[in-house]
Design a protein around this motif. Sequence first.
Motif, PDB file in Angstrom:
ATOM      1  N   CYS A  16     -46.000 -23.950  49.234  1.00 19.79           N
ATOM      2  CA  CYS A  16     -46.587 -24.933  48.314  1.00 19.79           C
ATOM      3  C   CYS A  16     -46.934 -24.284  46.973  1.00 19.79           C
ATOM      4  N   VAL A  71     -45.111 -25.053  43.265  1.00 17.09           N
ATOM      5  CA  VAL A  71     -45.883 -25.458  42.078  1.00 17.09           C
ATOM      6  C   VAL A  71     -45.544 -24.548  40.905  1.00 17.09           C
ATOM      7  N   PRO A  82     -43.310 -27.293  38.625  1.00 19.28           N
ATOM      8  CA  PRO A  82     -44.617 -27.961  38.727  1.00 19.28           C
ATOM      9  C   PRO A  82     -44.527 -29.463  39.001  1.00 19.28           C
ATOM     10  N   ILE A 130     -46.146 -30.182  42.684  1.00 18.16           N
ATOM     11  CA  ILE A 130     -47.451 -30.823  42.899  1.00 18.16           C
ATOM     12  C   ILE A 130     -47.338 -31.915  43.962  1.00 18.16           C
ATOM     13  N   ALA A 138     -47.185 -30.110  47.203  1.00 15.54           N
ATOM     14  CA  ALA A 138     -48.477 -29.490  47.513  1.00 15.54           C
ATOM     15  C   ALA A 138     -49.492 -30.520  48.005  1.00 15.54           C
TER      16      ALA A 138
END
Length: 602
Positions: free
Chosen positions: A162, A166, A170, A174, A177
């Motif tokens: 995760c 990111v 990103p 996200i 995550a």
Amino acid sequence: MQIRDLPYADPGVPDVRSGTRFLLWLGRNQLGGQVKALLWGLLLQLGIAGLPLGVGVAVQAVVDRDGGRLALAGGLLVGFGLAIAVGDTMLHRTAVTNWITAAARVQQLLSRKTAELGSVLTRRVAAGEVVAVSTGDVEKIGWFVEALSRFAAAAVSLLIVCVALVVYQPALGIVVAIGVPVLALAVLPLLPRATRRADVQREKAGKATELASDTVAGLRVLRGIGGEELFLGRYRAASQEVRKAAVHSARMWALIASIQVVLPGILLIVVVAYGARLALDGRITVGELVTVYGAVALTHHPMRNFEEIAMAFSFSRPSAKRAARVLALTRTTTTTDTAGEERAATGDLYDPLTGLLAPAGRFTAVVCGDPDVAGRLADRLGGHPTEADKDHTSVLLGGVPLDELPLAAARTAVLVQDKDPVLLSGTLQDLFDVPSSGAVRAEDALAAAQCGDVLDALAQASVDTDGDPMRTRITERGRSLSGGQRQRLALARSLVTDPEVLVLDEPTSAVDSHTESRVAEGIARLREGGTTVVLASSPLLLDRAERVVLVHEGQAVAVGTHRELLAGEPRYRAVVTRETDEELATATRLAAEIEALEGETA
């Protein structure tokens, strides 16, 4: 600890306050193996998680027509493949080692506790439960201990994936995550219900195992009274209850498994849809989309460990609870006095609770009206007070409480043979290979116990031992022998040990009167000069004893020879001659009238 190093020199002192604490204690005692499995598991999981990176780099290299990056992608894939191969192999090796060593530790603890408690164990815990703990429960406990490190590796690898996504991308990272923790925690509300259903299943399975074990142990008696169908019906009903509970539990685990499939699928659809939109907008490359997609698709591999650890804990916790309950049983009241190590375990045997005294070097017989009382008294004399007696003073040997003697010294000094002794499978020679003083030969013990017919039967059953009965194998629990033959062989084994004090509980209850008379004579002859206590009600045995003690309502109320007590103690006569209450009352009244007439005459 490696498998080749088993058994443990000392399995340790377990934390038996609860099943969970016992599992944690096992895990702590295998910290080295757990760390190894964690590291190899991380190598495996990160190798799997890294494959999408290599694929993404390769796809983007093809799109960009970059041969150098394509070669780099090939190198990455080869490296990750090697990591997977090595990690999977070594993880399996360490996991199996953790499983087996954990199970072996529990089995050693159970064996040590069984040896410590002796026959008292089955008085406090059902024999079937002991069998269930030492077989199926040990396997479940080992499973949880082994799965714990793999679960930790999966959780750490998911966290790393995760964070890496990111950093790598990103926008999509996200989403992943946020979604992965939701996947991992989504089944938590269902786990308590699944655990309760698993507990019910294990409880019913344990009861069915107990019923099966007890039925097999008493099969000969059941056949004699025609009770096979009754107990078979009971086992059928118990097994159906187990089946229903298993199906009920499996439905919940199936629901959990389906959630573990559906939710990752939904997350994958979200990632693909959102990623495709980002790729069309030019915010991410095709290679990055493939990398993130592959990473999300492969999260199912570590996620399976979450489901497995939940199942392992649910099934192992009741098993650990049962094991802890058995391991929590104690031999006697605890004491911190170590002076007993320097005191000799010899002298008179005295029980303060009943007032029973067995002088050193003499043959003492004890008569109890209740066989259960006699069994509990035999346990007390061996240093195993029952739950009802645990607050009372220990039996004294030469003035020394047995509680204060080391277990090995107490066992060497006092040997108790209960009324239903067990013969382990093996040869007759193995049967007599027991710790002993060496003063009594196996031949003399067999002769004293009148085992001539047993030796003849074993010689005839011998196929490849040239008719040598000592080399003939005895089946499990001596099932190929009659009850009387088993009893006499067990008596001979006890005589061979030649302990300071030998306690026999109804040693001739399964033999005929002629054999019983010769056995009584053999015991008296072979144990001459040794302290022998026989709990019996047979006149043939009692007549051979140097002194007889009558225990009535938990107290020693009369002492003398068999003939003296038979003539002057109505309560003794009632037990030995099986007089009815009416006959006893008449005899007592006549004795009182005769005593009154003699007083008037005087």
